[in-house]
Motif scaffolding. Structure first.
Motif, PDB file in Angstrom:
ATOM      1  N   LYS A 651       0.742  -1.199   0.037  1.00  0.00           N
ATOM      2  CA  LYS A 651      -0.020  -0.062   0.048  1.00  0.00           C
ATOM      3  C   LYS A 651       0.882   1.265   0.045  1.00  0.00           C
ATOM      4  N   TYR A 652       1.909   1.282   0.694  1.00  0.00           N
ATOM      5  CA  TYR A 652       2.701   2.549   0.883  1.00  0.00           C
ATOM      6  C   TYR A 652       3.577   2.540  -0.510  1.00  0.00           C
ATOM      7  N   PHE A 653       3.744   1.726  -1.375  1.00  0.00           N
ATOM      8  CA  PHE A 653       4.535   1.561  -2.645  1.00  0.00           C
ATOM      9  C   PHE A 653       3.748   2.423  -3.381  1.00  0.00           C
ATOM     10  N   ASN A 654       2.289   1.714  -3.384  1.00  0.00           N
ATOM     11  CA  ASN A 654       1.269   2.405  -4.350  1.00  0.00           C
ATOM     12  C   ASN A 654       0.963   3.744  -4.052  1.00  0.00           C
ATOM     13  N   TYR A 655       0.988   4.031  -2.770  1.00  0.00           N
ATOM     14  CA  TYR A 655       0.621   5.522  -2.266  1.00  0.00           C
ATOM     15  C   TYR A 655       2.010   6.512  -2.797  1.00  0.00           C
ATOM     16  N   LEU A 656       3.209   6.025  -2.497  1.00  0.00           N
ATOM     17  CA  LEU A 656       4.060   6.994  -3.019  1.00  0.00           C
ATOM     18  C   LEU A 656       4.212   7.174  -4.644  1.00  0.00           C
ATOM     19  N   GLY A 657       3.864   6.034  -5.446  1.00  0.00           N
ATOM     20  CA  GLY A 657       4.136   6.060  -6.920  1.00  0.00           C
ATOM     21  C   GLY A 657       5.528   5.888  -7.205  1.00  0.00           C
ATOM     22  N   GLU A 658       5.647   5.649  -8.475  1.00  0.00           N
ATOM     23  CA  GLU A 658       6.774   5.052  -9.007  1.00  0.00           C
ATOM     24  C   GLU A 658       7.840   6.170  -9.107  1.00  0.00           C
ATOM     25  N   ARG A 659       7.315   7.384  -9.512  1.00  0.00           N
ATOM     26  CA  ARG A 659       8.411   8.364  -9.436  1.00  0.00           C
ATOM     27  C   ARG A 659       9.080   8.993  -8.286  1.00  0.00           C
ATOM     28  N   VAL A 660       8.179   9.145  -6.943  1.00  0.00           N
ATOM     29  CA  VAL A 660       8.722   9.340  -5.688  1.00  0.00           C
ATOM     30  C   VAL A 660       9.710   8.126  -5.239  1.00  0.00           C
ATOM     31  N   CYS A 661       9.182   6.761  -5.634  1.00  0.00           N
ATOM     32  CA  CYS A 661      10.096   5.974  -5.119  1.00  0.00           C
ATOM     33  C   CYS A 661      11.684   5.874  -6.006  1.00  0.00           C
ATOM     34  N   LEU A 662      11.464   6.282  -7.041  1.00  0.00           N
ATOM     35  CA  LEU A 662      12.683   6.411  -7.652  1.00  0.00           C
ATOM     36  C   LEU A 662      13.848   7.489  -6.996  1.00  0.00           C
ATOM     37  N   VAL A 663      13.086   8.561  -6.781  1.00  0.00           N
ATOM     38  CA  VAL A 663      13.671   9.726  -6.303  1.00  0.00           C
ATOM     39  C   VAL A 663      14.408   9.451  -4.567  1.00  0.00           C
ATOM     40  N   LYS A 664      13.170   9.127  -3.944  1.00  0.00           N
ATOM     41  CA  LYS A 664      13.400   8.591  -2.569  1.00  0.00           C
ATOM     42  C   LYS A 664      14.356   7.514  -2.048  1.00  0.00           C
ATOM     43  N   TYR A 665      14.602   6.657  -3.071  1.00  0.00           N
ATOM     44  CA  TYR A 665      15.280   5.356  -2.876  1.00  0.00           C
ATOM     45  C   TYR A 665      16.467   5.393  -3.885  1.00  0.00           C
ATOM     46  N   ASP A 666      16.513   6.205  -4.646  1.00  0.00           N
ATOM     47  CA  ASP A 666      17.821   6.231  -5.607  1.00  0.00           C
ATOM     48  C   ASP A 666      17.830   4.958  -6.328  1.00  0.00           C
ATOM     49  N   CYS A 667      16.700   4.188  -6.702  1.00  0.00           N
ATOM     50  CA  CYS A 667      16.859   2.773  -7.232  1.00  0.00           C
ATOM     51  C   CYS A 667      17.030   2.807  -8.548  1.00  0.00           C
ATOM     52  N   ASP A 668      17.375   1.714  -9.312  1.00  0.00           N
ATOM     53  CA  ASP A 668      17.405   1.632 -10.785  1.00  0.00           C
ATOM     54  C   ASP A 668      15.632   0.964 -11.059  1.00  0.00           C
ATOM     55  N   LEU A 669      15.514   1.903 -12.305  1.00  0.00           N
ATOM     56  CA  LEU A 669      14.165   1.523 -12.821  1.00  0.00           C
ATOM     57  C   LEU A 669      13.749   0.209 -13.032  1.00  0.00           C
ATOM     58  N   ARG A 670      14.810  -0.469 -13.287  1.00  0.00           N
ATOM     59  CA  ARG A 670      14.450  -2.005 -13.603  1.00  0.00           C
ATOM     60  C   ARG A 670      14.158  -2.633 -12.295  1.00  0.00           C
ATOM     61  N   VAL A 671      14.853  -2.505 -11.130  1.00  0.00           N
ATOM     62  CA  VAL A 671      14.375  -2.967  -9.910  1.00  0.00           C
ATOM     63  C   VAL A 671      13.061  -2.561  -9.560  1.00  0.00           C
ATOM     64  N   LEU A 672      12.641  -1.321  -9.901  1.00  0.00           N
ATOM     65  CA  LEU A 672      11.494  -0.718  -9.480  1.00  0.00           C
ATOM     66  C   LEU A 672      10.293  -1.547  -9.899  1.00  0.00           C
ATOM     67  N   ASN A 673      10.491  -1.868 -11.693  1.00  0.00           N
ATOM     68  CA  ASN A 673       9.676  -2.621 -12.263  1.00  0.00           C
ATOM     69  C   ASN A 673       9.372  -3.939 -11.747  1.00  0.00           C
ATOM     70  N   LYS A 674      10.584  -4.556 -11.490  1.00  0.00           N
ATOM     71  CA  LYS A 674      10.427  -5.854 -10.838  1.00  0.00           C
ATOM     72  C   LYS A 674       9.695  -6.133  -9.644  1.00  0.00           C
ATOM     73  N   ILE A 675       9.892  -5.164  -8.676  1.00  0.00           N
ATOM     74  CA  ILE A 675       9.179  -5.099  -7.375  1.00  0.00           C
ATOM     75  C   ILE A 675       7.796  -4.764  -7.629  1.00  0.00           C
ATOM     76  N   LYS A 676       7.612  -3.915  -8.635  1.00  0.00           N
ATOM     77  CA  LYS A 676       5.864  -3.516  -8.746  1.00  0.00           C
ATOM     78  C   LYS A 676       5.342  -4.936  -9.368  1.00  0.00           C
ATOM     79  N   GLU A 677       6.099  -5.683 -10.092  1.00  0.00           N
ATOM     80  CA  GLU A 677       5.498  -6.963 -10.590  1.00  0.00           C
ATOM     81  C   GLU A 677       5.070  -7.838  -9.170  1.00  0.00           C
ATOM     82  N   GLY A 678       6.205  -7.812  -8.402  1.00  0.00           N
ATOM     83  CA  GLY A 678       6.187  -8.680  -7.203  1.00  0.00           C
ATOM     84  C   GLY A 678       4.982  -8.155  -6.247  1.00  0.00           C
ATOM     85  N   PHE A 679       4.606  -7.081  -6.316  1.00  0.00           N
ATOM     86  CA  PHE A 679       3.706  -6.541  -5.495  1.00  0.00           C
ATOM     87  C   PHE A 679       2.184  -6.841  -5.967  1.00  0.00           C
TER      88      PHE A 679
END
Length: 977
Positions: A651-679
């Motif tokens: 829920k927290y991930f969906n609340y933040l949204g992908e753009r905020v997660c990319l900036v907040k956690y300085d993560c790789d876009l591919r990691v974010l997409n895989k985690i999105k699949e996982g959720f």
């Protein structure tokens, strides 16, 4: 005395431990800090020992002590209570300690490990990560739940520890460390605030305030006994303790049912050597490239001794020598363009500050005389001659000779000194800058310059200004910023830092290249001071966040050939800490004590690179970070999480949204997409949901952990490079001192008999041509073999046998092999049974007339040491969810015409699953379409084989080509693979 526990730890295979014991991130500390390899190795060794103690021996001290004895411990380290103040203390704990004949058996104190780590090596980072490990092991019910206590001997060191904890906590490391003063222990317990999970409580206190009486700040250890259920971490906690110290026993009693971890740069107690789990003292710190080389001047600078009556000229010469050397180093720095290296610094440490004719004032006066030009410039030539005579010979912990360009020093002028040291183009009077509100610092500059050059930092500057600087113009600076706080920055103008012993603790810098000790002395306190202050000056950082000497960075692929060759001739002085003292002999004694403290002697002079390979091109692969990331690997280790936490973080991930997660956690876009699949649709591909996992209820924190879990990058092949310092273990072969002479003698004999191998070839030819009979040939061969066998054996006792072999095709000569893996008095030789068997089988195979190797123009091979060498194949290890380095036991180089083969062989007979992972790693990196590479006109093929003692029939079909059982099938495997 041996480092028994380190030997025990290094005999335990890391990969053999259960997943829950090795599935830790040993690298990340904070957003900007990563642990070096040696810091990770310190943690690995500690984990191995904790596993042995708590899992194998169920925290049974007697059985663990017996294990020490089975690993060679035969000395007695029982605590003697005769005439001891400690006897009454232990009598109060008679249920826990048995006193027999006024002694307590060593096994009562066996639940401990010490870390012998150089000043400046980052002990505090290891301590904080060790706390994290303890917390995770407690959370996973692998070790008993006990309270954690950190002790250090000074307030500023405790403050430094707190800052490290804050930095660690800010990085979403998966756990939060909450600090409490030990005096609040009862309150915290009463409030039931001791939790283990994502939050760990750690108590702290001054170690020198732990006593057996209760006063204001001094506390009675019995009031915090906690039934001995403490994990205690000590940082230099032996400081200030003299003789029969009760305080050391307080720590042991408090941790009697827990565990004691002792960190120090200088050990004095025998028990700390015996239980040393990791040795990375100043010598090893430098030898492994993490610090500057140390050179101690052969000559005294006694001209600066206030008690001696020296002429003005002699004092001028000694100061000019220092300034000449500094100018030389700075000129080398200026030759190097760009981001490399530090701005050099002269560090002057004195014994007296405020006394009449104090050491600091005498040095200051001589600097003033040189700066304002009131000296005889004719002495500059004498100073040059003297410094060139002094700076010769070898470094302290190395066989390398110091390198100085004499012509540059001879060409240095007074103007060069003014520009490089005093930041001025002409002489001038000293002007003193006072910093508003700062009682510890004053800044020095010439009136002829806009920039300062000197900084004095002492306990209280007001007395000095009043009594020593009455004749100088004192100007108050416009700002109140500390100059000392910025001295490590390369834009700092300070070239000379002067101070007393007070400031060096807790201060680290890569800038010092020259250290002066004036009247420091040579007692125990002086020794510790010299070692620690040297340790704080040896740090090096040739490139931002790359803290190894340049050759080590080059060998690791951190800089290109072009970059290295461009600056390599300018770096020796920048990578040296030049040490001067009013009594050079005292400094040498300090260094000698380090050499005497080591339990083993390096015997690198007995082993040398095979002369035959010196004109041969021996290549090794170099790697780079791939664009691919771990989460794209197959069989990725899934993230285990409580079911309720999963829903919360989703829920927290969906609340933040992908753009905020990319900036907040300085993560790789591919990691974010895989985690999105996982959720969403593929939860089971990336997560293990469990009701048994502790519920953390912190979604922000958990999401950071999830990103960190999947972020690591894969390695891919970059190029080949010529072998240089990647195989160095033969330079680090060490043996206990008492066994050194017999080994040295035997190696010399083997060298003498090395030509016997050529004699046997000659006899073969004579026999073929009919010059000698079969009987004569057989008899002479037997005589030669018997002589060589006898000369190659070193027998210490029934279970301690070494063989010294002269293998003509080995990278270095001779080769040392142990007949038993339990031989622990010599390190970095061939001792595993599978490796010894391989060498013996290889020798037998080479006797065959038509062996596989005879087809090549030339071939050589070398042992690879897992801990010291940097020749490896990267592979994905699901147990740790990381790209690990697989270091096969041997590397072969084979050349015929323009065809070149690099062959890795590992004869350990590794368990098949682990072998499959390593083969997969090899395939990913090297199995390109045509399975060959072009380099420097050569066609290069990469090969890898496992030699197994088990039937190949048990190996999966697709992997069988990577295993061989005997050398008779060796050729076919090379061709097939």
């Amino acid at each position: 005395m041996k480092l028994y526990l380190q030997n025990i730890a290094e005999s335990i295979n890391w990969d053999s431990l259960p997943t829950e014991w090795i599935n830790f991130d040993l690298v990340k500390f904070s957003q900007n800090k990563r642990l070096f390899d040696y810091q990770q190795n310190a943690l690995k060794n500690s984990i191995k020992v904790l596993y042995k103690y708590y899992i194998d021996f169920k925290s049974n001290k007697q059985e663990f002590y017996n294990f020490y004895q089975n690993n060679g411990l035969n000395e007695s380290f029982d605590l003697n209570l005769t005439n001891s103040k400690n006897k009454k203390i232990f009598e109060d704990f008679s249920n826990d300690y048995q006193i027999n004949n006024n002694k307590i058996s060593f096994y009562h104190f066996i639940n401990r490990m010490s870390f012998w780590m150089a000043t400046g090596s980052g002990k505090t980072l290891v301590i904080v990560k060790l706390i994290e490990l303890l917390a995770n092991l407690i959370k996973d019910n692998q070790i008993p739940k006990k309270d954690i206590l950190f002790l250090s001997y000074r307030e500023d060191l405790l403050e430094q520890f707190k800052k490290h904890i804050d930095e660690f906590n800010s990085a979403n490391n998966g756990i939060s460390i909450e600090l409490y003063n030990l005096k609040s222990y009862e309150y915290v317990k009463r409030e039931n605030r001791l939790k283990f999970g994502n939050e760990i409580n750690v108590f702290y206190y001054r170690s020198d305030l732990i006593s057996d009486e209760q006063k204001d700040k001094i506390i009675d250890f019995r009031n915090y006994d906690n039934f001995g259920n403490w994990y205690i971490l000590l940082d230099e906690a032996h400081k200030g303790d003299k003789g029969d110290s009760k305080r050391q026993q307080f720590y042991s009693i408090l941790s009697r049912n827990g565990f004691l971890f002792n960190f120090s740069a200088t050990f004095t107690d025998a028990i700390d050597f015996v239980t040393c789990v990791f040795n990375f003292n100043l010598e090893k710190f430098i030898q492994d490239g993490y610090g500057k080389q140390i050179y101690i001047s052969k000559s005294d600078i006694s001209e600066l001794n206030k008690k001696e009556d020296f002429t003005v000229k002699k004092k001028q010469i000694i100061i000019l020598k220092i300034l000449l050397l500094y100018t030389y180093i700075f000129k080398q720095k200026r030759e190097i363009k760009g981001k490399y290296y530090h701005k050099p610094l002269i560090l002057t440490l004195v014994n007296s500050v405020n006394t009449e004719d104090s050491d600091l004032f005498l040095f200051f006066n001589e600097i003033v005389n040189i700066a304002n030009g009131t000296w005889d410039e004719g002495v500059l030539g004498e100073a040059k001659n003297e410094i060139l005579k002094e700076i010769q010979g070898k470094y302290e912990f190395s066989n390398d000779n110091i390198q100085i360009n004499e012509n540059i020093i001879k060409d240095i002028t007074y103007k060069d000194i003014l520009e490089n040291v005093f930041n001025s183009d002409k002489p001038g009077k000293i002007e003193v800058l006072k910093i508003p509100g700062n009682r510890q610092e004053i800044v020095l500059k010439l009136k002829t310059s806009e920039k300062p050059f000197g900084l004095i930092k002492i306990g209280d500057i007001s007395e000095w200004i009043k009594n020593k600087l009455s004749g100088y113009e004192i100007v108050e600076k416009f700002d109140n910023k500390s100059v000392f706080d910025r001295i490590n920055h390369n834009d700092s103008d300070i070239t000379i830092l002067m101070g007393s012993r007070a400031f060096y603790e807790g201060w680290d810098s890569n800038r010092p290249n020259i250290v002066l000790y004036i009247n420091i002395g040579k007692g125990t306190d002086a020794r510790k001071f010299v070692l620690q202050s040297m340790g704080r000056g040896v740090r090096i950082e040739p490139l931002p966040n790359k803290r190894k000497r340049l050759l080590f960075l080059y060998n690791n692929g951190d800089i290109t050939d072009e970059e290295f060759n461009q600056i390599k001739n300018n770096i020796p002085a920048l990578e040296t800490l030049f040490v001067f003292g009013t009594k050079a002999e005292n400094l040498r004694e300090v260094i000698e004590t380090i050499k005497e403290e080591k339990q083993e002697e390096l015997i690198s002079d007995l082993f040398e690179i095979n002369p035959e390979v010196k004109d041969k091109l021996l290549l090794i692969p170099v790697y780079k970070d791939s664009d691919k990331i771990i989460v794209e690997e197959k069989d990725v280790l899934k993230f285990q999480i409580n079911k309720n936490d999963f829903e919360l973080v989703k829920k927290y991930f969906n609340y933040l949204g992908e753009r905020v997660c990319l900036v907040k956690y300085d993560c790789d876009l591919r990691v974010l997409n895989k985690i999105k699949e996982g959720f969403n649709s593929k939860c089971n591909d990336y997560f293990i949901l469990s009701n048994e996992e502790n519920e953390i209820k912190k979604p922000e924190f958990l999401l950071g952990r999830i990103f960190n879990h999947f972020i690591n990058k894969v390695k891919e092949f970059k190029t080949f490079k010529k072998l240089e310092e990647e195989i160095i273990h033969f330079k680090r072969i060490s043996i206990t001192v008492e066994r050194l002479n017999s080994l040295r003698e035997k190696i010399e004999k083997v060298k003498k008999y090395k030509d016997k191998g050529y004699i046997t070839e000659s006899l073969k030819e004579d026999f073929k041509r009919g010059k000698i009979t079969l009987d004569d040939y057989t008899k002479q061969i037997e005589n030669i073999s018997t002589t060589m066998l006898k000369e190659s054996e070193v027998i210490y006792n029934k279970n301690e046998k070494l063989k010294i072999k002269y293998l003509a095709n080995h990278y270095y000569l001779p080769v040392a092999l142990a007949e038993s893996e339990k031989v622990d008095f010599i390190h970095h030789i061939i001792k595993h049974k599978s490796e010894v068997d391989f060498i013996n089988q290889l020798e037998n195979y080479l006797e065959k007339e038509n062996n596989f190797f005879k087809q090549f123009d030339w071939w050589y091979f070398s042992k690879i040491d897992e801990t010291l060498d940097e020749v490896y194949i990267p592979y994905y290890q699901p147990k740790t969810n990381k790209i690990e380095k697989f270091k096969p036991d041997f590397i072969f180089w084979l050349k015929k015409d323009n065809n070149y083969t690099i062959l890795f062989i590992d004869p350990k007979g590794t368990e098949h699953t682990d072998g499959y992972r390593k083969i997969d790693g090899y395939r990913v990196v090297f199995d390109n379409k045509d399975k060959s590479f072009s380099y420097d006109g050569l066609t290069i093929k990469m090969k890898m084989l496992f030699k197994t003692q088990y039937p190949i029939s048990k190996v999966l079909e697709s992997y069988k080509n990577y295993w061989f059982e005997s050398f008779d099938e060796f050729k076919n495997k090379i061709v097939e693979n």
